[in-house]
Scaffold this motif. Sequence first.
Motif, PDB file in Angstrom:
ATOM      1  N   THR A 174       0.762  -0.923   0.093  1.00 39.52           N
ATOM      2  CA  THR A 174      -0.248  -0.098  -0.092  1.00 39.52           C
ATOM      3  C   THR A 174       0.847   1.135  -0.061  1.00 39.52           C
ATOM      4  OG1 THR A 174      -0.252  -0.122   2.372  1.00 39.52           O
ATOM      5  CG2 THR A 174      -1.987  -1.035   1.200  1.00 39.52           C
ATOM      6  N   SER A 175       2.255   1.298   0.652  1.00 34.95           N
ATOM      7  CA  SER A 175       2.931   2.339   0.591  1.00 34.95           C
ATOM      8  C   SER A 175       3.522   2.457  -0.628  1.00 34.95           C
ATOM      9  CB  SER A 175       4.028   2.089   1.833  1.00 34.95           C
ATOM     10  OG  SER A 175       3.457   1.938   2.989  1.00 34.95           O
ATOM     11  N   ALA A 176       3.863   1.280  -1.292  1.00 32.98           N
ATOM     12  CA  ALA A 176       4.351   1.611  -2.669  1.00 32.98           C
ATOM     13  C   ALA A 176       3.419   2.128  -3.909  1.00 32.98           C
ATOM     14  CB  ALA A 176       4.934   0.459  -3.248  1.00 32.98           C
ATOM     15  N   TYR A 177       1.998   1.514  -3.503  1.00 31.69           N
ATOM     16  CA  TYR A 177       0.920   2.213  -4.542  1.00 31.69           C
ATOM     17  C   TYR A 177       0.905   3.774  -4.194  1.00 31.69           C
ATOM     18  CZ  TYR A 177      -3.289   2.023  -7.071  1.00 31.69           C
ATOM     19  OH  TYR A 177      -4.315   2.457  -8.050  1.00 31.69           O
ATOM     20  N   LYS A 178       0.709   4.179  -2.926  1.00 31.55           N
ATOM     21  CA  LYS A 178       0.431   5.459  -2.454  1.00 31.55           C
ATOM     22  C   LYS A 178       1.645   6.511  -3.048  1.00 31.55           C
ATOM     23  CE  LYS A 178      -2.487   4.499   1.264  1.00 31.55           C
ATOM     24  NZ  LYS A 178      -2.325   4.440   2.849  1.00 31.55           N
ATOM     25  N   TYR A 179       3.080   6.039  -3.047  1.00 34.23           N
ATOM     26  CA  TYR A 179       4.165   6.656  -3.677  1.00 34.23           C
ATOM     27  C   TYR A 179       3.920   6.869  -5.072  1.00 34.23           C
ATOM     28  CZ  TYR A 179       8.880   7.919  -5.127  1.00 34.23           C
ATOM     29  OH  TYR A 179       9.897   8.537  -5.824  1.00 34.23           O
ATOM     30  N   LEU A 180       3.285   5.879  -5.583  1.00 33.11           N
ATOM     31  CA  LEU A 180       3.291   5.975  -7.298  1.00 33.11           C
ATOM     32  C   LEU A 180       2.115   6.814  -7.516  1.00 33.11           C
ATOM     33  CD1 LEU A 180       3.992   2.170  -8.262  1.00 33.11           C
ATOM     34  CD2 LEU A 180       5.390   4.243  -8.529  1.00 33.11           C
ATOM     35  N   GLU A 181       1.168   6.782  -6.939  1.00 35.61           N
ATOM     36  CA  GLU A 181      -0.042   7.814  -7.118  1.00 35.61           C
ATOM     37  C   GLU A 181       0.487   9.200  -6.832  1.00 35.61           C
ATOM     38  OE1 GLU A 181      -4.460   6.290  -5.999  1.00 35.61           O
ATOM     39  OE2 GLU A 181      -3.135   6.725  -4.289  1.00 35.61           O
ATOM     40  N   ASN A 182       1.340   9.522  -5.842  1.00 31.56           N
ATOM     41  CA  ASN A 182       1.750  10.706  -5.530  1.00 31.56           C
ATOM     42  C   ASN A 182       2.664  11.288  -6.694  1.00 31.56           C
ATOM     43  OD1 ASN A 182       0.339  11.005  -3.271  1.00 31.56           O
ATOM     44  ND2 ASN A 182       2.198  10.225  -1.973  1.00 31.56           N
ATOM     45  N   SER A 209      -6.588  -3.301  -2.303  1.00 30.70           N
ATOM     46  CA  SER A 209      -7.140  -2.508  -1.255  1.00 30.70           C
ATOM     47  C   SER A 209      -6.970  -0.912  -1.631  1.00 30.70           C
ATOM     48  CB  SER A 209      -6.595  -2.614   0.156  1.00 30.70           C
ATOM     49  OG  SER A 209      -5.187  -1.930   0.219  1.00 30.70           O
ATOM     50  N   GLN A 210      -6.286  -0.686  -2.694  1.00 31.13           N
ATOM     51  CA  GLN A 210      -5.795   0.736  -2.978  1.00 31.13           C
ATOM     52  C   GLN A 210      -6.321   1.272  -4.353  1.00 31.13           C
ATOM     53  OE1 GLN A 210      -4.186   2.920  -0.995  1.00 31.13           O
ATOM     54  NE2 GLN A 210      -4.588   0.937   0.361  1.00 31.13           N
ATOM     55  N   THR A 324      10.885  -0.567   4.374  1.00 26.01           N
ATOM     56  CA  THR A 324      10.930   0.925   3.576  1.00 26.01           C
ATOM     57  C   THR A 324      11.357   0.889   1.963  1.00 26.01           C
ATOM     58  OG1 THR A 324      13.641   0.656   4.063  1.00 26.01           O
ATOM     59  CG2 THR A 324      12.199   1.674   5.981  1.00 26.01           C
ATOM     60  N   ILE A 325      11.108   1.822   1.471  1.00 28.74           N
ATOM     61  CA  ILE A 325      11.150   1.997   0.115  1.00 28.74           C
ATOM     62  C   ILE A 325      12.403   2.760  -0.197  1.00 28.74           C
ATOM     63  CG2 ILE A 325      10.067   2.910  -2.072  1.00 28.74           C
ATOM     64  CD1 ILE A 325       7.395   2.496  -0.537  1.00 28.74           C
ATOM     65  N   THR A 326      13.319   2.043  -0.956  1.00 35.59           N
ATOM     66  CA  THR A 326      14.356   2.804  -1.377  1.00 35.59           C
ATOM     67  C   THR A 326      14.271   3.261  -2.813  1.00 35.59           C
ATOM     68  OG1 THR A 326      15.867   1.436   0.246  1.00 35.59           O
ATOM     69  CG2 THR A 326      16.930   2.417  -1.841  1.00 35.59           C
ATOM     70  N   ILE A 327      14.218   4.459  -3.201  1.00 32.53           N
ATOM     71  CA  ILE A 327      14.071   4.849  -4.658  1.00 32.53           C
ATOM     72  C   ILE A 327      15.211   4.814  -5.316  1.00 32.53           C
ATOM     73  CG2 ILE A 327      13.258   6.673  -5.965  1.00 32.53           C
ATOM     74  CD1 ILE A 327      11.027   5.119  -4.324  1.00 32.53           C
ATOM     75  N   GLY A 328      15.179   3.981  -6.592  1.00 27.57           N
ATOM     76  CA  GLY A 328      16.436   4.151  -7.541  1.00 27.57           C
ATOM     77  C   GLY A 328      15.978   4.819  -8.770  1.00 27.57           C
ATOM     78  N   GLU A 329      16.295   4.165  -9.758  1.00 28.84           N
ATOM     79  CA  GLU A 329      16.246   5.030 -11.071  1.00 28.84           C
ATOM     80  C   GLU A 329      14.822   4.477 -12.000  1.00 28.84           C
ATOM     81  OE1 GLU A 329      21.054   5.724 -11.806  1.00 28.84           O
ATOM     82  OE2 GLU A 329      20.138   3.750 -12.194  1.00 28.84           O
ATOM     83  N   THR A 330      14.262   3.563 -11.290  1.00 27.46           N
ATOM     84  CA  THR A 330      12.960   3.084 -12.164  1.00 27.46           C
ATOM     85  C   THR A 330      11.680   3.768 -11.912  1.00 27.46           C
ATOM     86  OG1 THR A 330      12.742   1.273 -10.526  1.00 27.46           O
ATOM     87  CG2 THR A 330      14.070   0.984 -12.407  1.00 27.46           C
ATOM     88  N   SER A 331      11.758   4.627 -10.784  1.00 27.06           N
ATOM     89  CA  SER A 331      10.489   5.242 -10.529  1.00 27.06           C
ATOM     90  C   SER A 331      10.378   6.948 -10.745  1.00 27.06           C
ATOM     91  CB  SER A 331       9.932   4.741  -9.093  1.00 27.06           C
ATOM     92  OG  SER A 331      11.004   5.090  -8.023  1.00 27.06           O
ATOM     93  N   ARG A 332       9.689   7.677 -10.850  1.00 27.85           N
ATOM     94  CA  ARG A 332       9.795   8.853 -11.056  1.00 27.85           C
ATOM     95  C   ARG A 332       9.969   9.663  -9.679  1.00 27.85           C
ATOM     96  NH1 ARG A 332       3.826   9.166 -14.236  1.00 27.85           N
ATOM     97  NH2 ARG A 332       4.472   7.891 -15.816  1.00 27.85           N
TER      98      ARG A 332
END
Length: 332
Positions: A174-182, A209-210, A324-332
């Motif tokens: 759900t956290s990953a989904y919300k991050y992408l939505e944002n 659920s999202q 925790t989500i570690t942001i790399g180069e494959t997401s905005r």
Amino acid sequence: MKNIVSLKSLAKELNLSVSTVSKSLNNSEEISAQTKERVKNLAKLRGYSPNPIAVRLQKQQTMQIGVILPNIENPFFASVLKGIDELVSASKYNIITFLSNESLEREKECLDYFSQGNVDGILICIAEETNKKKTFDHIIQIKQKGIPLVLFDRIPMQPLGFDTVHVNDYDSITSAYKYLENQNCQNIAFVSSIPTLIVGRLREEGYLSQTNNPTVIAFEDLTELRLTLENSIKENKIDSFIAADINATLLCSSVIQKQGLTLGDEVSLIGYVNAAQNDLSYPKISYIDQHPKEIGKQSAKMLLLRLESKLEDIPTSDTVLNTTITIGETSR
């Protein structure tokens, strides 16, 4: 042939009884300080060391902890084992590691061996086949034998009466989904090669659920997963993916790039990868860090506390670690 220094040989040389020598080495108050010193000095001179098997039998302890892993080829479980080893090696215990290779029968064999007085406690992540068949009697029997056991990572939906350690799989998605939505992602798909595993189901439920418009691509067969993924990218306007496991993540990355799409620009991806390997790859994948080494440490800590506790009927505990989500180069 080298002569083995024993309590009997020390006793003979000192003209003492074996019992007196043993008590001296164990600092018994029944023995005078002078006799203790004589015995210890000769033991040191002759290079005497206690027979570990005899000591264990005397204490009715093996000083061994059994670990059962389902798959050592998965970097996640290798990291979990490293965490277990780091904590246990600092204690008086040693670990014996067995692999179930995702087999229910093999898992039963491992538990059977451990339960025959070969270990004092057990750490186990259940096999994929055990999970699918929902067969847990062989694990419950361990409790009846009075052997402390801790379940980690793959936790059955039905409580088995053991301590457990796992991560918040549902919330991590759900956290990953919300991050992408944002990040203004409009069409987020879920990809999984572990749809029947407990963790796979929890992650999928977190995704569902999202969204009111779900796209779930879930197959255990990787060839089928690849083909379905390729067709979905061609037919649908998917702008981001959440992958439920390392195989699904790597497959998503590969297929997306083969379709000529740019990861992190045209399509986003968050999944599960080995952190060390990810640092060497390009593009670096955004991933959900489960902190596997910490899972190992917490599992071992829980078991050691139970082994060393003098209390009986201690309530079982359920430890849930945050990802925790570690942001790399494959997401905005």
